[in-house]
Design a protein around this motif. Structure first.
Motif, PDB file in Angstrom:
ATOM      1  N   UNK A  74      25.662  47.607  24.629  1.00 19.48           N
ATOM      2  CA  UNK A  74      26.653  48.685  24.746  1.00 19.48           C
ATOM      3  C   UNK A  74      26.272  49.608  25.898  1.00 19.48           C
ATOM      4  N   UNK A  75      27.289  49.971  26.691  1.00 20.17           N
ATOM      5  CA  UNK A  75      27.074  50.925  27.788  1.00 20.17           C
ATOM      6  C   UNK A  75      27.729  52.249  27.390  1.00 20.17           C
ATOM      7  N   UNK A  76      26.971  53.313  27.469  1.00 20.14           N
ATOM      8  CA  UNK A  76      27.522  54.654  27.244  1.00 20.14           C
ATOM      9  C   UNK A  76      27.879  55.222  28.623  1.00 20.14           C
ATOM     10  N   UNK A  77      29.156  55.545  28.837  1.00 20.98           N
ATOM     11  CA  UNK A  77      29.606  56.002  30.159  1.00 20.98           C
ATOM     12  C   UNK A  77      29.825  57.513  30.128  1.00 20.98           C
ATOM     13  N   UNK A  78      28.970  58.233  30.857  1.00 17.12           N
ATOM     14  CA  UNK A  78      29.081  59.697  30.940  1.00 17.12           C
ATOM     15  C   UNK A  78      28.996  60.145  32.410  1.00 17.12           C
ATOM     16  N   UNK A  79      29.659  59.397  33.267  1.00 15.72           N
ATOM     17  CA  UNK A  79      29.772  59.768  34.689  1.00 15.72           C
ATOM     18  C   UNK A  79      30.976  60.692  34.848  1.00 15.72           C
ATOM     19  N   UNK A  80      31.179  61.244  36.065  1.00 17.10           N
ATOM     20  CA  UNK A  80      32.469  61.910  36.320  1.00 17.10           C
ATOM     21  C   UNK A  80      33.622  60.947  36.038  1.00 17.10           C
ATOM     22  N   UNK A  81      34.774  61.522  35.693  1.00 17.89           N
ATOM     23  CA  UNK A  81      35.895  60.757  35.143  1.00 17.89           C
ATOM     24  C   UNK A  81      36.354  59.595  36.034  1.00 17.89           C
ATOM     25  N   UNK A  82      36.400  59.819  37.344  1.00 20.17           N
ATOM     26  CA  UNK A  82      36.985  58.791  38.215  1.00 20.17           C
ATOM     27  C   UNK A  82      36.169  57.512  38.240  1.00 20.17           C
ATOM     28  N   UNK A  83      34.910  57.554  37.791  1.00 20.62           N
ATOM     29  CA  UNK A  83      34.062  56.350  37.780  1.00 20.62           C
ATOM     30  C   UNK A  83      34.093  55.602  36.443  1.00 20.62           C
ATOM     31  N   UNK A  84      34.734  56.164  35.421  1.00 17.22           N
ATOM     32  CA  UNK A  84      34.694  55.522  34.098  1.00 17.22           C
ATOM     33  C   UNK A  84      35.214  54.088  34.143  1.00 17.22           C
ATOM     34  N   UNK A  85      36.359  53.898  34.813  1.00 15.49           N
ATOM     35  CA  UNK A  85      36.999  52.567  34.779  1.00 15.49           C
ATOM     36  C   UNK A  85      36.090  51.519  35.407  1.00 15.49           C
ATOM     37  N   UNK A  86      35.435  51.877  36.491  1.00 12.50           N
ATOM     38  CA  UNK A  86      34.568  50.924  37.183  1.00 12.50           C
ATOM     39  C   UNK A  86      33.478  50.407  36.229  1.00 12.50           C
ATOM     40  N   UNK A  87      32.848  51.337  35.509  1.00 12.70           N
ATOM     41  CA  UNK A  87      31.763  50.907  34.604  1.00 12.70           C
ATOM     42  C   UNK A  87      32.306  50.200  33.365  1.00 12.70           C
ATOM     43  N   UNK A  88      33.463  50.635  32.886  1.00 15.23           N
ATOM     44  CA  UNK A  88      34.040  49.954  31.708  1.00 15.23           C
ATOM     45  C   UNK A  88      34.318  48.489  32.062  1.00 15.23           C
ATOM     46  N   UNK A  89      34.964  48.273  33.211  1.00 15.41           N
ATOM     47  CA  UNK A  89      35.343  46.903  33.591  1.00 15.41           C
ATOM     48  C   UNK A  89      34.091  46.052  33.807  1.00 15.41           C
ATOM     49  N   UNK A  90      33.114  46.585  34.504  1.00 16.86           N
ATOM     50  CA  UNK A  90      31.890  45.798  34.767  1.00 16.86           C
ATOM     51  C   UNK A  90      31.131  45.511  33.475  1.00 16.86           C
TER      52      UNK A  90
END
Ligand SMILES: NC(=O)c1ccc[n+]([C@@H]2O[C@H](COP(=O)([O-])OP(=O)(O)OC[C@H]3O[C@@H](n4cnc5c(N)ncnc54)[C@H](O)[C@@H]3O)[C@@H](O)[C@H]2O)c1
Length: 432
Positions: A74-90
């Motif tokens: 599981x990846x916890x994504x807590x970057x600035x908002x515009x980067x969320x999609x990039x990490x979710x997809x990867x």
């Protein structure tokens, strides 16, 4: 779960501390990742347990190496908002599930990438809508779902950000729409999610207006702050500015941001009256829901108090919920205010009645610890009677009102959301 956290600023600590303090028997943080080497070092140190080899730090450029070397679930994504999609997809493509901070993303293009990747991989993203988990908010849902006030026909919803919390969105990345989507996405995602969840419906049409009325150069002049600097540190008028963020008063903030500036130039204390700010501070929207209900919504970011007021008009009566909130954010001056919450039920032909509002302790009105329990130990919690967990579909609906509102502000016209989704090939009905 083997967890990796991406984006090691303020918010990641809630997830890190929860895993380390409350759920270490069930889960392990195996890696942290950030673009900023200084913050990454602090995060790796804080996530490491004494007597172990520590938690592996990865710069953002090495995220794929993190995935192959550490094999997180599981990846916890807590970057600035515009980067969320990039990490979710990867993460999805690597076979991982995701726990993502709100907003899930900020525009239609990125939303489509997430939805398509979810359909391709069948992986899951949990969007952390903490507001759903406060007991006071669940009570509102219960009353509405019980049919006590009949069919909901019209809603008036105002959210006030005060001059401490509200101002903080005008100091850093949130203040440009390309990073945050503006407050109608970044902040209102919480509020529109609550509306969708309370009404058990989805938004269909939005008309909105928005402008910057307060956080602008003219206000600095009116407040006698002419000659202010580009940031609080070293600002010649800081000693008479009520909006100053003073690093000398906040050790943690200094360590996390001021001492990390040389790595990436991320300035946490930029002037809230700067010309180049690109987001609105005064926003109103009129929303029509699939259920037939309509809502008026107002968000201001310079109010004298912080909190929400909502009035649901139903065919049998009215429900009025009001919550004064105090957020522990940095900078500025706040005098008064204590948390206070009331909910009033007024049935037609009967006197108004104040309901006993349940409460619990913890951040965001007791919401954060309950939400973390459902995320990290669902088996240890009672079956959720309020359907509070949110996936990519709930995440999507919560941002669509704000995305449509931004388009409406730009064009001056109402925006039809089903048409928008069809035109972009975004399918929120397909099975995961
Ligand atoms: N639900 C809530 O109540 C709540 C509260 C605060 C923040 N948030 C959300 O949490 C997220 C983070 O907010 P924050 O206040 O911690 O921001 P922050 O700026 O303090 O931290 C963001 C971190 O991400 C890093 N980063 C930037 N670009 C990156 C990239 N490409 N790859 C990896 N790391 C990168 C930055 O260096 C920084 O360390 C936001 O999406 C915000 O909306 C939610």
């Amino acid at each position: 779960m083997r967890l990796a956290i991406v984006g090691c600023g303020s918010r990641h600590k809630m997830f890190r501390d929860s895993v380390m303090e409350d759920y270490s028997a069930l889960h392990e943080i195996v890696a942290v990742c950030d673009t900023n080497a200084h913050r990454l070092g602090l995060a790796a140190q804080a996530a490491s347990r004494p007597g172990t080899n520590g938690v592996a730090p990865y710069l953002a450029a090495d995220f794929d190496t993190l995935l192959t070397e550490q094999k997180p679930d599981t990846i916890v994504v807590t970057t600035p908002d515009f980067m969320h999609s990039d990490y979710i997809v990867r993460a999805f493509e690597a076979g991982c599930d995701v726990i993502c901070e709100k907003p899930m993303t900020i525009d239609l293009e990125r939303l489509k990438q997430i939805v398509d990747a979810q359909h391709r991989t069948g992986r899951k993203v949990t969007v952390t809508f903490n507001y759903r988990y406060s007991p006071a908010r669940s009570q509102v849902r219960e009353v509405i779902a019980s049919g006590t006030i009949g069919e909901i026909t019209a809603v008036d919803f105002r959210w006030h950000l005060d001059r401490v919390h509200g101002a903080d969105y005008f100091r850093r990345w949130h203040r440009q729409k390309q990073y945050s989507g503006g407050l109608l996405v970044h902040k209102s995602t919480h509020h529109f999610d609550l509306l969708n969840w309370w009404l058990d419906s989805t938004p269909e049409q939005v008309f909105a207006t928005g402008s910057r009325k307060f956080y602008r150069p003219e206000t600095a002049v009116a407040l006698g702050l002419s000659g202010h600097g580009p940031r609080c540190a070293g600002c010649p008028v800081a000693d008479r500015c009520d909006f100053e963020l003073d690093y000398s008063e906040h050790d943690e903030l200094r360590r996390l941001y001021r001492e990390a500036e040389n790595d990436d130039g991320y300035i946490r204390d930029q002037c809230v009256f700067a010309e180049e700010i690109g987001i609105e501070d005064t926003m109103q929207a009129h929303i029509r829901y699939a259920s037939g209900a309509t809502a008026n919504y107002t968000l201001t970011a310079y109010s004298p108090w912080e909190g929400l007021e909502i009035r649901f008009q139903g065919t049998k009566g009215e429900l009025v919920h009001r919550n004064v909130e105090v957020h522990g954010v940095f900078g500025g001056k706040r005098s008064h205010a204590e948390d206070a919450v009331t909910t009033e039920l007024h049935l037609a032909g009967k006197p108004p009645q104040m309901l006993d509002v349940p409460s619990s302790s913890g951040d965001h009105g007791g919401a954060d610890p309950v939400m973390l329990g459902y995320i990290f130990n669902p088996e240890g919690m009672e079956a959720d009677p309020h359907n509070r967990a949110s996936d990519h579909v709930g995440g999507a609906w919560s941002i669509l009102t704000g995305i449509a509102a931004n388009m409406s502000i730009d064009t001056g016209s109402a925006v039809d959301i089903p048409t928008l989704l069809r035109s972009r090939g975004i399918d929120l009905t397909a099975a995961a």
